[in-house]
Design an enzyme around this catalytic site. Structure first.
Site, PDB file in Angstrom:
ATOM      1  N   CYS A 268       1.046  -0.824  -0.065  1.00 34.55           N
ATOM      2  CA  CYS A 268      -0.211  -0.023  -0.215  1.00 34.55           C
ATOM      3  C   CYS A 268       0.844   1.419   0.150  1.00 34.55           C
ATOM      4  CB  CYS A 268      -0.801  -0.227   1.594  1.00 34.55           C
ATOM      5  SG  CYS A 268      -2.184   0.907   1.452  1.00 34.55           S
TER       6      CYS A 268
ATOM      7  N   GLU B 113       1.732  -4.111  -5.128  1.00 34.71           N
ATOM      8  CA  GLU B 113       0.325  -4.978  -5.041  1.00 34.71           C
ATOM      9  C   GLU B 113      -1.027  -5.003  -5.859  1.00 34.71           C
ATOM     10  OE1 GLU B 113      -2.422  -6.529  -1.671  1.00 34.71           O
ATOM     11  OE2 GLU B 113       0.170  -6.677  -1.492  1.00 34.71           O
TER      12      GLU B 113
END
Length: 539
Positions: A398, A432
């Site tokens: 993140c 990600e």
């Protein structure tokens, strides 16, 4: 005889329209579209089409209501003054969704109702044929899941709104009446845990697709009746249940669309929240939520924050400073050791990230917080997190630059620092997926600039593998970037990398514009090594 035209099975009837001036504000319901006044780009008001996502009474701030207790009771408000509507502006980004007062609705223009949905008892999946054995196994599994759902629906029906002790957490729902047409929209969202007891034990991770989009194949057996309490939800009751009890809901895709925070004050900056974040219910819909910029604790009033600051002695994130150059510092935090700070950081980041969730615990993650130093302390600019042990070799889970610090080059600095850590680890890394829209733009710009910089400064021939090893960018990201920039050319029977003049010119301008860079010699860090017990989830 002329052949018949193929029937368009996907055609939908036009939405019902109510002419302007023939309806009142009480007529407007969730799912309707109408024109609403909003500030325009030139400073004047404009009328723009918007969809109603939720309706509420104007909230009262509990922290200032006692100050008004002595004020005599005023006359009751009119409906347009009392009601507020959460709207999505047509052709605008979701982060601009906002609560508007009923006085801004343009009732003199047409009101568009949601399209009626076709009622069908059963739906069949149209796709590739599977072997008979696998199809029978899948059918048995689906029928067993349907039977389980029916049992859960019966248990919920006996005790409306109260999940029994044997009810699974993923199947809890309120026995509410079916919503009106248009209140349910097919939208893929990720699952979020809203339990107040476990609220602070959340972190980034993947979310499950909402069960609304699932289609069951009921061939080869008796067709069971769909459990109405589990498949039909009232948006208003679900939102009210989430706000008051904080328990999980099966219709999470409807809840996640409604923003529950208005503005956040972080230090000397006051910013608008973009998306829903599961802060405790008592802080929802306050005019301003006050955050301590050093420990990220949250309070409902400025007085409560000032009282906290007298006791809080933090002047920087509670971690190890691993990088310092000029006024920029990076701090490494372990989600297991700095538990409270990482939980508060996850709640704050969810206000500006719609594709991430706070479902898992923070202990499996490492957090790297970038700060800007001055005489009063280290003020957070942005951060990124990464898994302690990633099976897919992700170097970022993140990443976020706070809105008040965006468009200053800090995003590329965060991305460059994450790849510098990957170089120290001797690994190739990639962020990600999925990436947000702003995150995707930032990574594409960094990949293009890094690859072009390597090609411009290297005199010898390089391959895709050479670029990947020198930059720690994965081969797939290198290939996609080179293809996007049209660097591959066919020359004498083989493919070569050639940089067009336009790309070189853009690279020179970007290099002159970019001022902040990561200096590897300033990084004092060794890749952490964790034992099996330290990597165990929840310990």
């Amino acid at each position: 005889m002329a052949p018949h035209a193929p029937k368009d099975e996907g055609a939908q009837p036009p939405p019902p329209i109510t002419p302007g001036g023939t309806y009142s504000i009480q007529t407007v319901s969730v799912g309707c579209k109408l024109y609403i006044r909003r500030p325009g780009p030139d400073g004047q008001e404009e009328e723009r089409l918007a969809e109603i996502l939720s309706i509420r009474d104007k909230p009262v701030n509990p922290y200032v209501s006692r100050l008004r207790a002595e004020v005599k009771q005023e006359e009751p408000l009119r409906p347009e003054e009392r009601l507020e509507f959460f709207v999505h502006w047509d052709q605008f980004n979701k982060r601009l969704d906002d609560w508007v007062s009923g006085t801004r609705l343009v009732l003199s223009r047409d009101l568009e109702w949601p399209r009626p949905k076709a009622s069908s008892a059963t739906k069949k999946v149209v796709g590739k044929k599977t072997p008979a054995k696998n199809q029978r196994q899948q059918s048995l599994l689906k029928r067993a899941a349907t039977a389980n759902a029916l049992a859960v629906g019966k248990s919920i029906k006996t005790e409306p709104g109260t999940p029994g002790p044997s009810t699974p957490a993923s199947a809890r729902a309120s026995a509410s009446p079916a919503p009106s047409t248009g209140q349910k929209r097919k939208n893929l969202h990720e699952e979020e845990d809203e339990d107040e007891e476990d609220l602070d034990a959340d972190a980034e991770g993947e979310m499950d697709v909402d069960a609304e989009g699932e289609v069951l194949d009921l061939e080869g057996g008796e067709t069971p009746q769909a459990p109405s309490p589990l498949s039909a939800f009232s948006k208003e009751q679900e939102i009210e249940k989430l706000r008051t009890s904080g328990s999980m809901t099966q219709s999470i895709s409807e809840i996640a669309r409604v923003k529950n925070l208005n503005r956040l004050q972080i230090g000397k900056h006051e910013v608008d929240a973009w998306y829903f974040s599961p802060y405790p219910q008592e802080y929802a819909h306050l005019p301003v939520l006050y955050l301590c910029e050093f420990c990220l604790s949250y309070y409902g009033s400025e007085f409560m924050l000032s009282r906290h600051r007298k006791r809080c002695n933090l002047l920087h994130p509670p971690g190890n400073e691993i990088y310092r150059h000029e006024d920029i510092s990076f701090f490494e935090l372990d989600g297991k050791r700095q538990l409270g700070y990482c939980r508060n950081l996850s709640l704050l980041s969810k206000c500006f990230l719609d594709h991430k969730t706070l479902y898992y615990d923070v202990t499996p993650f490492l957090y790297y917080v970038m700060c800007q130093r001055d005489s009063s302390g280290c003020h957070m600019v942005g951060y990124f997190s990464k898994e302690k042990e990633s099976a897919d070799n992700y170097n970022v889970a993140c990443i976020l630059t706070l809105p008040q610090h965006q468009r200053h080059g800090y995003g590329k600095l965060l991305i460059e620092f994450s790849y510098e850590l990957s170089k120290r680890e001797g690994k190739l890394g990639s962020p990600e997926k999925p990436l947000s829209d702003l995150g995707l733009l930032g990574y594409r710009a960094y990949w293009a600039e890094t690859i072009i910089d390597l090609l411009m400064t290297t005199t010898e021939d390089v391959s895709i593998d050479d670029i990947a090893q020198k930059t720690s960018i994965t081969h797939a990201d290198v290939m996609n970037t080179c293809t996007t920039l049209q660097l591959f050319k066919h020359f004498k029977g083989q493919h070569v990398i050639s940089i067009p003049e336009a790309v070189q010119e853009r690279y020179r301008k970007a290099k002159e514009k970019r001022k902040r860079r990561i200096h590897p010699e300033r990084l004092i860090w060794k890749p952490p090594v964790f034992s099996r017990d330290q990597l165990r989830f929840g310990w």
